[in-house]
Each structure stands twice: as structure tokens, then as C-alpha cells.
Design a protein around this motif. Structure first.
Motif, PDB file in Angstrom:
ATOM      1  N   PRO A   1       0.814  -1.228   0.000  1.00  0.00           N
ATOM      2  CA  PRO A   1       0.000   0.000   0.000  1.00  0.00           C
ATOM      3  C   PRO A   1       0.837   1.263   0.000  1.00  0.00           C
ATOM      4  CG  PRO A   1      -0.917  -1.602   1.519  1.00  0.00           C
ATOM      5  CD  PRO A   1       0.414  -2.161   1.070  1.00  0.00           C
ATOM      6  N   THR A   2       1.937   1.219   0.652  1.00  0.00           N
ATOM      7  CA  THR A   2       2.789   2.424   0.688  1.00  0.00           C
ATOM      8  C   THR A   2       3.343   2.724  -0.679  1.00  0.00           C
ATOM      9  OG1 THR A   2       3.382   1.907   2.990  1.00  0.00           O
ATOM     10  CG2 THR A   2       4.781   3.468   1.809  1.00  0.00           C
ATOM     11  N   ALA A   3       3.745   1.679  -1.374  1.00  0.00           N
ATOM     12  CA  ALA A   3       4.303   1.883  -2.720  1.00  0.00           C
ATOM     13  C   ALA A   3       3.217   2.411  -3.655  1.00  0.00           C
ATOM     14  CB  ALA A   3       4.874   0.562  -3.245  1.00  0.00           C
ATOM     15  N   ARG A   4       2.010   1.867  -3.539  1.00  0.00           N
ATOM     16  CA  ARG A   4       0.935   2.352  -4.398  1.00  0.00           C
ATOM     17  C   ARG A   4       0.626   3.816  -4.095  1.00  0.00           C
ATOM     18  NH1 ARG A   4      -1.354  -2.852  -3.436  1.00  0.00           N
ATOM     19  NH2 ARG A   4      -2.768  -1.951  -1.873  1.00  0.00           N
TER      20      ARG A   4
ATOM     21  N   TRP B   1       0.805   6.931  -6.813  1.00  0.00           N
ATOM     22  CA  TRP B   1      -0.300   7.835  -7.108  1.00  0.00           C
ATOM     23  C   TRP B   1       0.039   9.291  -6.780  1.00  0.00           C
ATOM     24  CZ3 TRP B   1      -3.776   6.688 -10.342  1.00  0.00           C
ATOM     25  CH2 TRP B   1      -4.247   5.393 -10.487  1.00  0.00           C
ATOM     26  N   LEU B   2       0.815   9.474  -5.743  1.00  0.00           N
ATOM     27  CA  LEU B   2       1.254  10.828  -5.428  1.00  0.00           C
ATOM     28  C   LEU B   2       2.161  11.378  -6.521  1.00  0.00           C
ATOM     29  CD1 LEU B   2       1.955  10.623  -1.567  1.00  0.00           C
ATOM     30  CD2 LEU B   2       0.074  11.810  -2.731  1.00  0.00           C
ATOM     31  N   LEU B   3       3.047  10.518  -7.026  1.00  0.00           N
ATOM     32  CA  LEU B   3       3.925  10.962  -8.102  1.00  0.00           C
ATOM     33  C   LEU B   3       3.121  11.281  -9.363  1.00  0.00           C
ATOM     34  CD1 LEU B   3       6.935   8.502  -7.615  1.00  0.00           C
ATOM     35  CD2 LEU B   3       6.865  10.943  -7.071  1.00  0.00           C
ATOM     36  N   ILE B   4       2.125  10.424  -9.649  1.00  0.00           N
ATOM     37  CA  ILE B   4       1.282  10.693 -10.823  1.00  0.00           C
ATOM     38  C   ILE B   4       0.518  11.991 -10.664  1.00  0.00           C
ATOM     39  CG2 ILE B   4      -0.696   9.850 -12.151  1.00  0.00           C
ATOM     40  CD1 ILE B   4       0.258   6.996 -11.529  1.00  0.00           C
ATOM     41  N   GLY B   5      -0.047  12.188  -9.479  1.00  0.00           N
ATOM     42  CA  GLY B   5      -0.785  13.437  -9.238  1.00  0.00           C
ATOM     43  C   GLY B   5       0.114  14.642  -9.316  1.00  0.00           C
ATOM     44  N   LEU B   6       1.290  14.547  -8.729  1.00  0.00           N
ATOM     45  CA  LEU B   6       2.217  15.665  -8.768  1.00  0.00           C
ATOM     46  C   LEU B   6       2.644  15.966 -10.197  1.00  0.00           C
ATOM     47  CD1 LEU B   6       3.875  17.698  -7.127  1.00  0.00           C
ATOM     48  CD2 LEU B   6       5.675  15.957  -6.907  1.00  0.00           C
ATOM     49  N   SER B   7       2.852  14.887 -10.971  1.00  0.00           N
ATOM     50  CA  SER B   7       3.225  15.090 -12.363  1.00  0.00           C
ATOM     51  C   SER B   7       2.107  15.795 -13.131  1.00  0.00           C
ATOM     52  CB  SER B   7       3.531  13.735 -13.019  1.00  0.00           C
ATOM     53  OG  SER B   7       4.596  13.080 -12.340  1.00  0.00           O
TER      54      SER B   7
END
Length: 281
Positions: free
Chosen positions: A15-18, A22-28
Motif C-alpha cells: 500500500p505504501t508503494a501504491r 499515485w502521489l507521483l502521478i498526481g504531482l506530475s
């Protein structure tokens, strides 16, 4: 047992990796949108798709606002209407009061002009009330014997002869109108000078009696007091002729007249008191 080509033990992301992914995708996406405005088209599309939903959601609120505004405006209009009606009523009362005051002032000025005769004393009197029985043709004035009034004195208003004082009390008096059936007034026709006798006919009517059929009379002729009875001074307007009827079987004309005085309208009158002439030696 594992199938051919299938891993025996498959490892899933934690779960932490997911979350990190998702945070990286959102930030991107944020960076790309801020720097290159890449999501403007997607945002516009979603806005267009959600527009009907927003309208549906806002419809009850808009209806409630319109209804509230309608009832508020309706109440305000009702209050303004009531205020305007009240103001209009007050203005009409003021206009009627002003007209009544103007009429009374005109009558008083005319009555004052009638007081200039040196051989005659006048007493100004106001109408207290009209007799309960209109057929009696009587008025009650607010002046009596205390003001020098006595039975038989003539009473006039600004238009002509009102009647004759028939009862006198200390503080009031009664006047029998010229149109009463018991009243006879010697008159003459202003246009021709022909004399006659005007009799009251009741109900505000008069009749010129004993005029021969060949008499020169016209509708509209004025009748003035002749003064031969020594009760009414000569020259006071009495009535106007409104109808002349001839009959072959009657040697006299039937002449109907209307009194000139405001028998049911006058509020102020003058009572004429003759003063004896002082002869100089």
C-alpha cells in the motif's frame, strides 16, 4: 499447482508503494497542468458534461429565490398602493375642503357687500339646522331676539330671497321659506315691470299666479320683490320662470318658477331690519 508459465509466488505492491506512485502521478499532472496547461481541455469537457447537473441542483434554489422575491415585491407593491390610496383620499378631502371654504368666502364677501345700504340694518346669521319635516319648509338660525330679530323680517342670501322670520326665540329663530305653500310674495317681472303674486308650491317650487293669458312672459324671466307689501324691500331677486302653460279654458296662465336663493344650500344669510328714516328740518 501452478500452470505452465505462471509464477509460483507473485509479489504485489505494498500500500505504501501504491500511495507513493499515485502521489507521483498526481504531482506530475499538477506540474504538467501548471506549466503546459495540458488539462485545460479535460477540465472544459468535464465542466460541459457537469453543466446540466449543476443546473438541476441549482434549480430549487433559484425557484425559492424567485418566489421569495415575488412575494416580497408583492407586499411592497401592496403597501405602496395602500399608501397612494390613503394619500389620494386625503388630497380629495383637502380639495373638497378648499372648495367649500372658497364657496363660503365668496358668499361672505357678497353678504358683506349687501350691508352697505345706509337705510337698512342687517344681521348676519348662520343656519343651525333644517326642520325635521321638509314639507314645513322651515330653517332655524343661530340669531334671535337678542340680536334684534322679530317676526316678519325678510331673510336673504347671496342669490335672493330665502324667506321670512316667523318665530323668534332669545338665541335662535325660525324662517319660513319663500317656497312654502303658506307664503305669498308680491313681485314684478324684471324685463317688463309687470306685477304679480308669487306663491310657494312646496318642494322648492313656486308659482306666479293670476297672470292673464296675454301677459308677456318668457322662460328665464326674473321675478323681483315689488315692495308694495312693505314687508320685503323692493328689488330682491325671488325666482326665475321655468315654464309657461296656456289653457283655452282658463283665462290665466300657469307659470311655474324656481327660487333663486339656495334654500337647501345656504349656510350664511342676512336678516334685513329696516331703520326709520330721520327727516332733517
Amino acid at each position: 499447482m501452478a500452470m505452465p508459465g505462471q509464477l509460483m509466488f507473485a509479489r504485489r505492491l505494498s500500500p505504501t508503494a501504491r500511495l507513493v506512485i499515485w502521489l507521483l502521478i498526481g504531482l506530475s499532472c499538477v506540474v504538467v497542468d501548471v506549466r503546459y496547461h495540458a488539462l485545460d481541455g479535460l477540465r472544459s469537457g468535464f465542466s460541459l458534461l457537469l453543466q446540466p447537473v449543476r443546473e438541476v441542483v441549482r434549480a430549487p434554489v433559484n425557484v425559492a429565490i424567485e418566489l421569495t422575491g415575488f412575494f416580497t415585491r408583492h407586499r411592497l407593491l401592496q403597501k405602496e398602493r395602500d399608501a397612494l390610496l390613503a394619500e389620494r383620499t386625503q388630497l380629495m378631502l383637502d380639495v373638497n375642503r378648499a372648495a367649500e371654504l372658497a364657496r363660503e368666502n365668496a358668499e361672505l364677501r357678497t353678504l358683506l357687500q349687501l350691508q352697505t345700504r345706509p337705510d337698512r340694518k342687517v344681521v348676519h346669521a348662520a343656519l343651525l339646522y333644517q326642520g325635521h319635516d321638509w314639507f314645513a319648509q322651515r330653517l332655524t338660525l343661530d340669531e334671535g331676539s337678542g340680536a334684534g330679530l322679530r317676526i316678519g323680517l325678510p331673510v336673504i342670501d347671496v342669490n335672493g330671497l330665502v324667506g321670512q322670520v316667523t318665530r323668534v326665540y332669545p338665541g335662535s329663530s325660525e324662517v319660513t321659506l319663500v317656497s312654502s305653500v303658506n307664503q305669498l310674495t308680491p313681485v314684478f317681472v324684471e324685463r317688463t315691470g309687470q306685477r304679480g303674486l308669487a306663491a310657494g308650491g312646496g318642494h322648492g317650487q313656486m308659482e306666479l299666479r293670476y297672470m292673464p293669458s296675454q301677459a308677456n312672459l318668457r322662460v328665464g324671466d326674473r321675478l323681483l320683490t315689488s315692495g308694495i307689501d312693505r314687508v320685503y324691500p323692493a328689488g330682491i331677486p325671488v325666482a326665475t320662470i321655468n315654464r309657461v302653460s296656456r289653457s283655452q279654458s282658463n283665462p290665466y296662465l300657469r307659470v311655474d318658477c324656481l327660487p333663486l336663493a339656495g334654500l337647501d344650500r345656504s349656510r350664511g344669510v342676512l336678516v334685513l331690519i329696516a331703520e326709520p328714516q330721520v327727516t332733517k328740518r
